[in-house]
Design an enzyme around this catalytic site. Structure first.
Site, PDB file in Angstrom:
ATOM      1  N   HIS A 227      -3.774  10.982   0.755  1.00  0.00           N
ATOM      2  CA  HIS A 227      -4.027  11.943  -0.312  1.00  0.00           C
ATOM      3  C   HIS A 227      -5.447  12.498  -0.274  1.00  0.00           C
ATOM      4  O   HIS A 227      -5.788  13.401  -1.024  1.00  0.00           O
ATOM      5  CB  HIS A 227      -3.722  11.325  -1.687  1.00  0.00           C
ATOM      6  CG  HIS A 227      -4.696  10.302  -2.137  1.00  0.00           C
ATOM      7  ND1 HIS A 227      -4.466   8.951  -2.058  1.00  0.00           N
ATOM      8  CD2 HIS A 227      -5.917  10.433  -2.678  1.00  0.00           C
ATOM      9  CE1 HIS A 227      -5.514   8.297  -2.539  1.00  0.00           C
ATOM     10  NE2 HIS A 227      -6.403   9.173  -2.923  1.00  0.00           N
ATOM     11  N   ASP A 255       0.983   6.947   2.021  1.00  0.00           N
ATOM     12  CA  ASP A 255      -0.394   7.365   1.753  1.00  0.00           C
ATOM     13  C   ASP A 255      -1.331   6.916   2.860  1.00  0.00           C
ATOM     14  O   ASP A 255      -2.062   5.945   2.706  1.00  0.00           O
ATOM     15  CB  ASP A 255      -0.851   6.802   0.410  1.00  0.00           C
ATOM     16  CG  ASP A 255      -2.125   7.456  -0.086  1.00  0.00           C
ATOM     17  OD1 ASP A 255      -2.546   8.468   0.502  1.00  0.00           O
ATOM     18  OD2 ASP A 255      -2.720   6.958  -1.050  1.00  0.00           O
ATOM     19  N   GLY A 334     -13.004   7.447  -6.023  1.00  0.00           N
ATOM     20  CA  GLY A 334     -13.963   7.523  -4.922  1.00  0.00           C
ATOM     21  C   GLY A 334     -13.784   6.386  -3.938  1.00  0.00           C
ATOM     22  O   GLY A 334     -14.265   6.452  -2.809  1.00  0.00           O
ATOM     23  N   SER A 336     -10.888   5.506  -2.844  1.00  0.00           N
ATOM     24  CA  SER A 336      -9.674   5.821  -2.081  1.00  0.00           C
ATOM     25  C   SER A 336      -9.899   5.806  -0.576  1.00  0.00           C
ATOM     26  O   SER A 336     -10.889   6.309  -0.078  1.00  0.00           O
ATOM     27  CB  SER A 336      -9.166   7.207  -2.470  1.00  0.00           C
ATOM     28  OG  SER A 336      -8.566   7.180  -3.722  1.00  0.00           O
ATOM     29  N   SER A 351      -5.218   2.917  -2.048  1.00  0.00           N
ATOM     30  CA  SER A 351      -4.435   4.072  -2.475  1.00  0.00           C
ATOM     31  C   SER A 351      -4.787   4.468  -3.897  1.00  0.00           C
ATOM     32  O   SER A 351      -5.429   5.476  -4.129  1.00  0.00           O
ATOM     33  CB  SER A 351      -2.939   3.762  -2.360  1.00  0.00           C
ATOM     34  OG  SER A 351      -2.168   4.832  -2.837  1.00  0.00           O
TER      35      SER A 351
END
Length: 382
Positions: A227, A255, A334, A336, A351
């Site tokens: 993402h 993801d 942040g 991720s 994720s």
């Protein structure tokens, strides 16, 4: 029918974990960090577990050793159980590995391999079949997630609304006796919010690097959350001197992404622990459910917790993501894409989740091995 390995194992929430893939030396580039000794690496991981699990130095060392041994035994026990293998889980307090089987004879073979055996009715494959049926519905408003609970030999549906959970069960036409509904106030969200600054940036947003990897052509790069960017999206290192492009990306459904370096972005086998040190990566052996894991991210740094479930389908506002792993390690926007690691073994890329690192929360990660296998990537381990 379960999706293809790349889709089923690549997840879709996004927390950016900061792994230290430093910029290669060159004009205006940062120098690569020196590789820590084995003793330094062990101390770094042990200190994190002492802090987050309330362990003594001896207790943290004992936990890491027990987990490493459990991972080896788990593989042997699964092979010994064959078609009767029903999943496994590790207890961080008793340091015991339990392997479920669907046949009493298989239990003897599992115990001979060194694990505790438990005879169950359903088993992991049957539970995955229920999850598949639930996945096929596309979810329901008010339902947060669903996953196979290996320890209890059931599929758990986590929901804000009990009626929505019952509607999902009816729509999927699954056996109610194989399902348990759990009430929760959580509302999972992705962690790739535009918060600005460090780790790596793409289109005005920020995410974290997961793990360094090379593709089949030998090109350097790293895995992160899908993402964080679509195929073709440009990525820039924290100091602005390194650049790359998203060569692979999947989200939602899963993801994960692979960013290929295009200029001044060299690879290392290190993960940033945000305490002045680094954790080396030696492989990607999957840790059993219940194992302690630590995560690294550019917003909250280095945090630890335990694996609570694997193969969970999470209903984000942007769509459902399948085959995520749930932990009680905290994370925030942040983080991720950032690294999840057990000992020196890479586990996956952050994720999304619920909560924060002040009050605590739930964080999901996408398993790394399916992404490596699907895209023909090699994890950097030296």
């Amino acid at each position: 029918m379960r999706p293809s390995p790349i889709i089923s194992a690549i997840g879709t929430g996004a927390l950016a974990l900061g792994m230290s893939i430093a910029v290669a030396p060159g004009a205006g580039a940062a120098t690569l960090p020196s590789e820590p000794s084995t003793d330094d690496v062990a101390a770094t991981m042990q200190e994190a577990l002492e802090r987050d699990f309330g362990l003594t130095p001896f207790g943290a060392e004992e936990l890491l050793d027990a987990q490493a041994e459990a991972s080896e035994i788990d593989a042997e026990a699964a092979e010994a159980a064959g078609d009767h293998y029903g999943g496994s889980f590790f207890d961080t307090e008793s340091l015991e590995l339990t392997v479920n089987v669907t046949d009493a004879q298989a239990a003897e073979q599992v115990e001979a391999a060194g694990a505790r055996a438990e005879v169950v009715r359903n088993g992991h494959e049957a539970l995955l079949g229920v999850v598949d049926d639930l996945d096929g519905t596309g979810g329901e408003d008010g339902v947060v997630s669903w996953y196979p609970d290996v320890a209890d030999d059931t599929v758990v549906i986590r929901a804000n609304d009990a009626e929505a959970a019952q509607s999902l069960i009816e729509s999927a036409d699954v056996d109610p006796s194989a399902v348990e509904v759990e009430q929760t106030e959580e509302s999972p969200r992705l962690y790739a919010d535009i918060v600005g600054g460090d780790a790596f940036t793409m289109g005005g947003g920020r995410c974290s690097i997961g793990f360094a990897a090379t593709d089949s052509s030998g090109n350097d790069g790293f895995v992160t959350a899908g993402h964080c960017g679509t195929v073709g999206t440009s990525a820039t290192s924290e100091d602005g001197s390194g650049s790359g492009v998203f060569e692979e990306s999947v989200f939602p459904g899963n993801d994960a992404a692979f960013v290929s370096s295009t200029s001044n972005w060299g690879v290392t086998n290190l993960v940033n622990t945000y305490d002045g040190g680094d954790q080396t990566v030696s492989g990607s052996e999957e840790a059993p459910i219940g194992s302690a894991v630590c995560r690294s991210g550019s917003t909250t740094g280095w945090e630890c917790g335990s694996i609570e479930a694997r193969g969970e389908s999470v209903s984000y506002p942007q769509g459902t993501v399948e085959d995520l792993t749930r932990t009680d390690a905290c994370a925030e926007p942040g983080d991720s894409g950032g690294s999840f690691i057990a000992g020196d073994q890479a586990q996956g890329m952050t994720s999304g989740g619920s909560g924060d690192c002040t009050s605590g929360g739930t964080t999901y990660y996408q398993e790394i091995n399916p992404a490596l296998d699907t895209w023909g990537l090699n994890l950097v381990t030296s």
